[in-house]
Design an enzyme around this catalytic site. Sequence first.
Site, short mmCIF file in Angstrom:
data_model
loop_
_atom_site.label_atom_id
_atom_site.label_comp_id
_atom_site.label_asym_id
_atom_site.label_seq_id
_atom_site.Cartn_x
_atom_site.Cartn_y
_atom_site.Cartn_z
CD GLU A 41 -2.74 1.16 2.63
OE1 GLU A 41 -3.67 1.81 2.56
OE2 GLU A 41 -2.33 0.61 3.71
CE LYS A 124 -7.30 1.37 3.58
NZ LYS A 124 -6.15 1.78 4.38
CB CYS A 159 -4.36 -1.59 4.78
SG CYS A 159 -3.29 -1.34 6.14
#
Length: 271
Positions: A41, A124, A159
């Site tokens: 990321e 995301k 994440c």
Amino acid sequence: MKVALAQLSIEPGDVRGNVDRAVAAVERAAATGADLVALPEMFSVGYFAFDLYARTAEPVGGETHRRLAAAAREHGVAVLAGTVVEDLGATAAQTDLAVPSEEGLANTAVFFDRDGQRRAVYRKHHLFGYDSAESDMLVPGERAPVVEFEGFGVGITTCYDLRFPELYRDLVDDGATLVLVPSAWPYPRVEHWQLLPRARAVENLAYVATINGSGAFEDAELLGRSTVYDPWGTVLASSDDDPALVTADLDPEKVASVRAEFPALADRRNG
């Protein structure tokens, strides 16, 4: 299929150097026989370099993506371009891609096939709000695509998404058998980093591969430990917190056999 997780040393704000390291990692992974290389990321700017996001943002198809697409094509490997800061307005102006907003920034991963063709874009979905500027600065994505590659249905999450199991159920319902998770997971939450992806693998009977970075920022240090979990939650390969190339051989037939042997997904009930 051989997967390689490129746990890169990330220097805050050093976009050119970080991308150079990413391209070099693709070359090294290809030399080991990897079919798919995944990056962390915010590998280009560094997740915690929030004050540099706007200045370094690029559209999908910008310079960073062009370099990684070229590396994929040159070395004949698929590349998950971890995530970069996307300039949504520039993407809307320069491409025909759907965007969640025609202005603002996003935390965006792109999957390139062996020929350098863009196969998927994932922004995301769950933005981190715990002592983080991410939720204030970025626009969340709304789609979680699944890409067919080498017999796998490849899903992408990022994440903090690991804390939301319903997203992984949706991916499995769409055919995912392998989920790639580019991340910037810091100390001290080592136990969470090891528990959550293992749980996602076990409950979905799928491979899960977490790709973390390595390096220190002013107020945070990435904990590394990039890991590949099989559909039983067994660790196939992992690293410590130093830069590393983590490789593992994955078998699409194993997902089918595990799901047949232990049919928990078929036992799901609604309501």
